[in-house]
Design an enzyme around this catalytic site. Structure first.
Site, mmCIF file in Angstrom:
data_model
loop_
_atom_site.group_PDB
_atom_site.id
_atom_site.type_symbol
_atom_site.label_atom_id
_atom_site.label_comp_id
_atom_site.label_asym_id
_atom_site.label_seq_id
_atom_site.Cartn_x
_atom_site.Cartn_y
_atom_site.Cartn_z
ATOM 1 N N SER A 1 -7.651 -9.952 7.000
ATOM 2 C CA SER A 1 -7.762 -10.716 5.765
ATOM 3 C C SER A 1 -8.293 -12.134 6.037
ATOM 4 O O SER A 1 -8.139 -13.020 5.192
ATOM 5 C CB SER A 1 -6.391 -10.773 5.088
ATOM 6 O OG SER A 1 -5.407 -11.106 6.039
ATOM 7 N N GLU B 1 0.840 -1.205 0.000
ATOM 8 C CA GLU B 1 0.000 0.000 0.000
ATOM 9 C C GLU B 1 0.876 1.257 0.000
ATOM 10 O O GLU B 1 0.648 2.215 -0.747
ATOM 11 C CB GLU B 1 -0.902 0.009 1.233
ATOM 12 C CG GLU B 1 -1.750 1.263 1.317
ATOM 13 C CD GLU B 1 -2.266 1.532 2.713
ATOM 14 O OE1 GLU B 1 -2.791 0.612 3.353
ATOM 15 O OE2 GLU B 1 -2.110 2.683 3.175
HETATM 16 S S1 SF4 Z 1 -10.738 -0.633 5.240
HETATM 17 FE FE1 SF4 Z 1 -9.230 -2.261 5.311
HETATM 18 S S2 SF4 Z 1 -8.240 -2.145 3.337
HETATM 19 FE FE2 SF4 Z 1 -9.298 -0.255 3.596
HETATM 20 S S3 SF4 Z 1 -7.794 1.076 4.495
HETATM 21 FE FE3 SF4 Z 1 -8.928 0.197 6.176
HETATM 22 S S4 SF4 Z 1 -7.734 -1.554 6.756
HETATM 23 FE FE4 SF4 Z 1 -7.024 -0.956 4.728
#
Ligand code: SF4
Length: 680
Positions: free
Chosen positions: A265, A128
């Site tokens: 996840s 990210e």
């Molecule tokens: S919702 Fe999940 S994927 Fe999106 S920024 Fe937050 S932690 Fe990351």
């Protein structure tokens, strides 16, 4: 007791991951072309395999795609060049980038367009973060820790964004440090997503109130590992598992309250399977409780006997248990343990071996107690500054092992004292006051610092000293102001000697009020030193010689209360007396003659001889005894004027008188005539 299972709320898929997985499942159904994610959609093998089974492959680079294929960008997002490359290759793009991540990317790009140098606070290797950096362009840097701040260039304007899953506290710290080191115009965008923080808070809270805690998720998932780290600090029985297949009976042994959480996840089905597995295992455990003995198990027992070698315990198992004396208490022997143990005593024990040579289960009371202590230690040290007493055990490489509540800890050599410690052995057997430096129940790691306690003590002492000094100074000022109203010059008061210095003594004449007796005011005898006569604490009468309110000074005198020895001695001398003295030294205009121990007088050059002389040494010499007549005594200025010539004249007259007096007895007529002449 029946086991209860609690699931942390929230846990498992976050919004962004769920959205990405849903998109992938949906797209799998609608496309006939080859479809694949660029990188693992989420760090969870179960999810990745499930997608594969539905035809969604996982590829690592765009080179693996062919024109017309469909590529899914995962929730971490990708840089602009990846979109362009996918377009150039003729790929269909399904963008599953999490909207929160997209916002961070967009913000980074806007900050760069404003001409700001972009600082991305986050983990450098996280996909990210790499995608956000790609959107920020070349004029950007990733700051993960304090060391990275060194690479931050000096610019006028900075823009700051954060990795969405970054810790808010750490973000604030790094931002503050960067503003201190590289001051400038900062535009800060807090692009942190609350999903992670909420999951961590729920895990911490549940782990702290359950007997065993389970974190489910991919072992390569950073957020799952982080959840386990947090749980471990509050619950030493915290386990990181991929799925229910890794649960074992020993993990559940003795636990009545079980906590579960899962990484962002981890799909819901893994949590559900874990609950089913635990419930099944519990019923099996209950069924075979008497046969399921395992190392490390905590059991409750009752003392049945104390033999020459051990304490024998019944703990509901098919065979009894044996507790060696040194496993009953640390360093225990029969002599020290047996008198303290009674038949039917209840005791908590830990299984350390399934059987000894006599067929008894080997148990330990000290280890059970240590386990309990380990479980409670994190709570005990919630106050990081708490000071506890430990006992030094052995000097080892790098420091000293110590005992705390039957748990072995460690003090690094550099934390043993404020100074460098040459010989750690000198701390063996000593009780030491320490505070916590590090605790990790999982690794049975307990590190203390004595230096930090000493530092705190020293700081507290210094603070108390400063406060006391300020209080005394205030009291002294008040007392001094009052003293200038109460005391007057010429007063005679009692005082206590507080200090003796080269130039005199300080005498306290009222609380906090001290005056100086200058060395010249201590005695009439100038050869006397203060310490010859007095010592600190002596009480003395002093004469107030001077009060200087402006300078806050009080001058005292002891000498003024004593009679001047010069004056006393001078009382034995009278004007007109003829006395014998010794010449002690010469002046250009006369000679000094010592008359007694305390008094000296001066013969003016004109009074040394009847004739005119050049200098006194022409007729006198040092040490010579002379008869002198006292001409004047100036008591105020302590001066005595003498004359040798007048003394001689007086002597001659006296001699003549005596001579004439004798003649008179021989011839009355002539004598009478001479007496008349002399009288005239
Ligand atoms: S919702 Fe999940 S994927 Fe999106 S920024 Fe937050 S932690 Fe990351």
């Amino acid at each position: 007791m029946k086991m209860k299972i609690y699931v942390a709320d929230p846990c498992g898929f976050c919004y962004g991951v769920k959205r990405a997985v849903d998109i992938a499942h949906l797209q799998a159904k609608g496309y006939n072309t080859s479809i694949a994610t660029l990188g693992e959609l989420v760090h969870n093998p179960r999810v990745v395999n499930s997608l594969k089974q539905q035809g969604v492959q996982c590829k690592t680079t765009l080179d693996e795609f062919s024109s017309g294929d469909t590529v899914i960008f995962r929730s971490h997002g990708v840089g602009p060049e990846v979109y362009e490359e996918a377009k150039r290759r003729g790929l269909n793009v399904i963008d599953a980038t999490c909207p929160h991540v997209r916002k961070a990317q967009k913000t980074a790009a806007e900050l760069a367009q404003e001409g700001r140098f972009v600082i991305i606070v986050g983990e450098k290797r996280h996909p990210e973060v790499q995608s956000i950096k790609a959107w920020a362009g070349k004029d950007s840097v990733v700051i993960e820790n304090e060391d990275d701040l060194e690479s931050l260039p000096e610019r006028d304007k900075y823009g700051v964004v954060s990795q969405t899953t970054f810790e808010a506290e750490k973000f604030n710290l790094l931002l503050r440090m960067s503003q201190e080191r590289r001051p400038g115009d900062y535009k800060v965008s807090r692009t942190i997503c609350t999903a992670t923080a909420e999951r961590q808070a729920a895990a911490r809270q549940l782990a702290g109130r359950t007997d065993a805690f389970f974190v489910f998720g991919g072992k390569n998932s950073a957020n799952t590992r982080h959840l386990w780290d947090i749980a471990s600090t509050v619950n030493s029985r915290s386990y990181l598992l991929q799925d229910a297949s890794e649960i074992t009976a020993s993990m559940l042994a003795g636990a009545t309250k079980i906590g579960i959480t899962a990484g962002a996840s981890t799909p819901q089905e893994i949590i559900e399977e874990a609950i089913v597995a635990m419930e099944t295992m519990e019923s099996l455990l209950n069924e075979h409780e008497s046969m399921k003995l395992h190392i490390g198990m905590i059991v409750e027992g009752t003392v049945v006997d104390v033999t020459n070698d051990e304490v024998v315990v019944d703990f509901g198992y098919q065979s009894e248990g044996s507790v060696a004396f040194d496993q009953w208490v640390q360093g225990g022997t029969k002599d020290t343990v047996a008198p303290t143990v009674q038949k039917d005593d209840k005791v908590t024990l830990k299984v350390i071996a399934s059987e000894n040579q006599d067929g008894l289960v080997v148990l330990s009371k000290t280890r059970a107690e240590a386990d309990k202590v380990w479980q409670e230690l994190p709570k005990e040290f919630e106050d990081e500054k708490k000071v506890v007493t430990v006992k030094g055990l052995r000097a080892v490489k790098g420091g000293l092992t110590v005992s705390y509540n039957d748990v072995t800890g460690f003090i690094p050599a550099s934390h043993l004292d404020l100074r460098h410690v040459d010989d750690v052995k000198e701390y063996e057997g000593k009780e030491l006051q320490v505070s916590l430096l590090e605790i990790n129940p999982e690794k049975k790691r307990l590190v203390f610092s004595r230096r930090n306690v000493l530092r705190e003590e020293r700081a507290a002492k210094n603070q108390a000293y400063r406060e006391e000094r300020a209080r005394r100074e205030e009291a002294r000022k008040e007392a001094l102001a009052k003293a200038f109203e109460t005391f007057h010059e010429g007063d005679v008061v009692d005082g206590t000697i507080r200090s003796i210095v080269d130039f005199g003594m300080f005498v306290e004449i009222a609380p906090y009020v001290q005056g100086l007796v200058h060395i010249s005011e201590i005695s009439w005898d100038r050869s006397v030193k203060p310490a010859d006569l007095y010592k600190v604490g002596d009480t003395v009468k002093v004469y107030i010689k001077g009060l200087d309110q402006e300078k806050g000074r009080i001058s005292l005198s002891i000498k003024q209360l004593q009679e001047d020895p010069w004056q006393t001695a001078a009382k034995t001398l009278h004007v007109g007396d003829i006395v014998t003295g010794t010449v002690v030294r010469f002046l250009p205009f006369g000679a000094i003659v010592k008359l007694n121990d305390k008094n000296e007088g001066m013969i003016h050059i004109s009074e040394i001889a009847p004739q005119r002389i050049e200098k006194p040494e022409d007729v006198l010499e040092a040490g010579q005894e002379v008869k002198v007549k006292v001409l004047r005594i100036d008591t105020e200025n302590k001066k005595i004027a003498l004359s040798i010539t007048k003394a001689k004249e007086d002597a001659e007259k006296a001699e003549m008188k005596q001579y004439l007096g004798k003649k008179g007895t021989l011839s009355q007529g002539i004598g009478d005539k001479l007496a008349e002449v002399e009288t005239k």
